[in-house]
Design an enzyme around this catalytic site. Structure first.
Site, PDB file in Angstrom:
ATOM      1  N   HIS A   1       0.832  -1.208   0.000  1.00 62.41           N
ATOM      2  CA  HIS A   1       0.000   0.000   0.000  1.00 62.41           C
ATOM      3  C   HIS A   1       0.866   1.258   0.000  1.00 62.41           C
ATOM      4  CE1 HIS A   1      -3.500   2.547   1.203  1.00 62.41           C
ATOM      5  NE2 HIS A   1      -2.537   3.255   1.766  1.00 62.41           N
ATOM      6  N   GLU A   2       1.773   1.342   0.971  1.00 56.94           N
ATOM      7  CA  GLU A   2       2.586   2.562   1.081  1.00 56.94           C
ATOM      8  C   GLU A   2       3.512   2.721  -0.117  1.00 56.94           C
ATOM      9  OE1 GLU A   2       1.799   4.819   2.997  1.00 56.94           O
ATOM     10  OE2 GLU A   2       0.547   3.710   4.401  1.00 56.94           O
TER      11      GLU A   2
ATOM     12  N   HIS B   1       1.875   4.554  -2.829  1.00 54.52           N
ATOM     13  CA  HIS B   1       1.972   6.016  -2.709  1.00 54.52           C
ATOM     14  C   HIS B   1       3.314   6.512  -3.260  1.00 54.52           C
ATOM     15  CE1 HIS B   1      -1.708   6.747  -0.545  1.00 54.52           C
ATOM     16  NE2 HIS B   1      -1.350   6.062   0.537  1.00 54.52           N
TER      17      HIS B   1
ATOM     18  N   HIS C   1       3.113   6.738  -6.911  1.00 56.63           N
ATOM     19  CA  HIS C   1       2.290   7.889  -7.308  1.00 56.63           C
ATOM     20  C   HIS C   1       3.152   9.156  -7.291  1.00 56.63           C
ATOM     21  CE1 HIS C   1      -2.103   9.602  -6.955  1.00 56.63           C
ATOM     22  NE2 HIS C   1      -1.478  10.022  -8.025  1.00 56.63           N
TER      23      HIS C   1
END
Length: 687
Positions: A473-474, A477, A480
């Site tokens: 998940h992290e 980021h 992104h």
């Protein structure tokens, strides 16, 4: 770093044209942090003064919009150098200096956001600029500056502006202190080995010893979650759960009450009914009523599932009490939840979490995760040996586009707990990927900060499966931040609507529930053997285990957040206790105050925690519509995703990006199915 001459738009060492430069440095002393903070404020103010002093007839794109955009780029990088160490530096003096720098810079940010002279010239520029003469992103930047000016009250009388400014300054300081209190908390509870019954040997051997020979259990995640899941001594779990939800109770309770009150005052001055309505104006949801409807409808759909799951937990608890000779009180307590939810996975789905983690050593997971991301997004990662960072555990990687070989960014991995370090898992954007003053592209740099179990002399770091999910998940980021190609710093990386920001990384969590990716990032830490197929199949089937209770708890947190920011006189602890009972059916432990430990309330998620569930609607739709249909590891879909969802950053509306990637407007079907719910007929459009 030498200060530039006069009042140049570039601040502190920002004139280098080389786009592959990492301007970040982590060797500053506390004294240097203090000096550079003052210098940064002076130089940045100089640019604002120059823009605000222009005669209206001299206002132009170059002298106004570009000047503000350029100073934002350089200011952002230098600010991160000064305020990021508060979260990660091993040195308490540097953390303290960095926290003070953050406070000063936050006050300065408020001052600059309230510059009516600058705002008037930006408005004038928009009025005199012919429609369609600016490039789309520049026009969006101009509109956003005006919108932010109005949201700061720059169209209101001077005395109202002054009140808003003072409130904003106070809010900044309170938020910093709230999270600093949590980060600096060093509470530990001493337990005997018997009191820690059920925990594996590798966990016990990693604990420090207290003077009386007992083992120290801290309130940090790598201690708290394993103990609540595996310790079969209810009293130990009770003591730890109570201590965890009493962290910083007195000081943060006072801060939270003031935060909520000041936010309401500021929103009222700006003409909004509640703080939630003020915040949500900039999000996809738009109003607090939309959020309330979304949460209420989802809670109603999930409640029957939650009731079934609570009944199963009570059965398990009754059997456990009989087996261990403990009294059975017929109730589920907060300290029972994770223990019995874990038992559901182990008994109903036959997932042995202790065995499973033996197949997830950190090095293997990292190697597999990085390989999957490279393949999926068309990237190449290279470890930079011996790169300077803030701690010896930290690793720095360079990221290139695989097709062109062009470097697009760098990322730091800081994965293990330390005293004083940020206590959760998060991605910090440190250097925005955007255009610099000379038109060259600045390299994007981000850091993933986490608190995974540390290696010991006897064993490597072994990750629980939920930690592997957090890692994915992290790191989503991070991608992104690095893959966005915005022109303006304001739209770089994850600067999208707050109720969309989690969607890109949530979508990538799906890979840790698919067999092929799991095979690629698992291997037994001792024998090197691959994970047994049946173990992975059981894990994948367990994804919907406890889905009702888990998501009802997310709704509780989202509703606490909404209540505090719509009803100013609400008592945080009382509201949390009420919602736990009403929605989750499990009471909060008396005497605790979970909201005082809820970092999101002071970490930029005020009135926006609902965004985790809201954005999951989009993440599930993206995954099931494209990746599940066309190939979970399809480089073609991965590149479409990089192009349509990651590349724009915040330079486009999230709704437009989603439509581009999905080929239609989003729907809730995949989201509801992922929660174990039935989809009746044709589901209404997303949210």
């Amino acid at each position: 770093m030498k200060p530039p001459a006069a009042c140049a738009g570039d601040v502190v060492d920002a004139a280098s044209p080389a786009s592959t430069v990492n301007h970040l440095r982590w060797d500053l002393s506390a004294q240097q942090i203090r000096a550079l903070t003052t210098q940064l404020i002076e130089q940045t103010k100089c640019v604002y003064d120059r823009v605000g002093a222009q005669n209206f007839e001299d206002v132009s794109y170059e002298s106004t919009l570009k000047a503000l955009a350029d100073v934002e780029v350089t200011y952002t990088v230098q600010r991160n150098i000064l305020d990021f160490p508060q979260h990660v530096s091993p040195c308490k003096d540097i953390r303290a200096a960095s926290t003070e720098a953050d406070k000063k810079l936050s006050e300065f940010d408020v001052e600059m956001s309230m510059r009516q002279d600058v705002y008037q010239r930006v408005v004038w520029l928009q009025e005199k600029t012919p429609k369609n003469s600016l490039k789309p992103e520049a026009a969006r930047y101009l509109e956003r500056l005006i919108k932010l000016g109005r949201r700061n009250g720059l169209h209101l009388p001077q005395d109202t502006q002054e009140k808003i400014k003072n409130i904003k300054k106070r809010l900044s300081l309170l938020c910093i202190d709230f999270n600093k209190n949590l980060n600096e908390d060093t509470t530990f509870l001493p337990f005997t080995r018997e009191e820690l019954g059920g925990l594996p040997e590798d966990f016990l051997s990693s604990l420090e010893k207290a003077e009386d020979g007992k083992l120290k259990v801290t309130l940090k995640y790598p201690h708290y979650f394993p103990l609540l899941k595996k310790c079969h001594v209810p009293e130990t779990r009770r003591l730890l759960e109570e201590a965890f939800n009493c962290r910083c109770k007195e000081e943060n309770c006072a801060i939270l009450k003031e935060l909520v009150s000041l936010r309401a005052q500021k929103s009222s001055l700006l003409g909004f009914h509640t703080h939630a309505d003020y915040v949500l104006e900039m999000n996809m949801a738009k109003t607090s009523q939309t959020v309330a409807t979304f949460l209420d409808e989802l809670a109603q759909k999930l409640k029957p599932l939650g009731e079934q799951e609570r009944a199963v937990i009570l059965e398990l608890k009754e059997a456990e009490c009989a087996k261990r000779g403990l009294p059975f009180d017929g109730r589920i307590h907060a300290w029972d939840m994770r223990y019995y939810m874990n038992q559901v996975e182990e008994t109903r789905y036959r997932v042995d979490q202790n065995l499973l983690k033996e197949y997830f050593p950190m090095q293997v997971v990292t190697r597999g995760l990085l390989a999957i991301y490279q393949e999926l997004l068309g990237l190449t990662f290279t470890l930079e040996e011996g790169a300077a960072a803030w701690h010896e555990d930290v690793r720095l990687y360079s990221v290139r586009d695989a097709a062109s070989g062009e470097e697009i960014g760098k990322f730091y991995l800081d994965l293990y707990p330390r005293e004083g370090k940020y206590g959760h898992a998060a991605c910090f954007g440190l250097q925005p990927g955007c255009l610099r003053q000379d038109g060259s592209r600045q390299l994007a740099v981000a850091a993933m900060v986490a608190n995974f179990t540390k290696p010991t002399p006897d064993a490597p770091s072994l990750l629980q499966h939920d930690e592997v999910e957090t890692y994915f998940h992290e790191f989503g980021h991070v991608m992104h931040q690095l893959c966005s190609q915005a022109e303006f710093a304001m739209f770089s990386g994850t600067h999208v609507e707050r109720d969309f920001v989690e969607a890109p990384s949530q979508m990538l969590e799906n890979w840790v529930w698919e067999k092929e990716p799991l095979m690629r990032m698992s291997q037994h830490y001792r024998t090197g053997s691959e994970a047994p197929q049946d173990l992975l199949e059981k894990l994948i089937k367990s994804r919907q285990a406890n889905a009702g209770l888990f998501n009802l708890r997310q709704i509780v947190l989202a509703k606490v957040d909404q209540v505090l920011h719509t009803q100013t006189d609400a008592d945080p602890a009382e509201e949390y206790a009420r919602l736990c009972q009403e929605i989750l059916g499990v009471p909060a432990t008396p005497g605790t105050n979970m909201p005082a430990t809820f970092g999101h309330l002071a970490g930029g998620y005020d009135a926006q925690y609902y965004g985790y569930l809201w954005s999951e609607v989009y993440s599930m739709d993206m995954f099931h519509t494209r990746f599940k249909q066309e190939g979970v590891l399809s480089p073609k879909v991965g590149m479409d995703y990089r192009t349509s969802i990651l590349r724009p950053g915040g330079s486009e509306d999230a709704s437009a990006m989603l439509k581009q990637f999905l080929g239609r407007d989003p729907k809730q079907d995949a989201f509801l199915l992922s929660k174990g719910l039935q989809v009746e007929g044709s589901e209404a459009p997303a949210c």
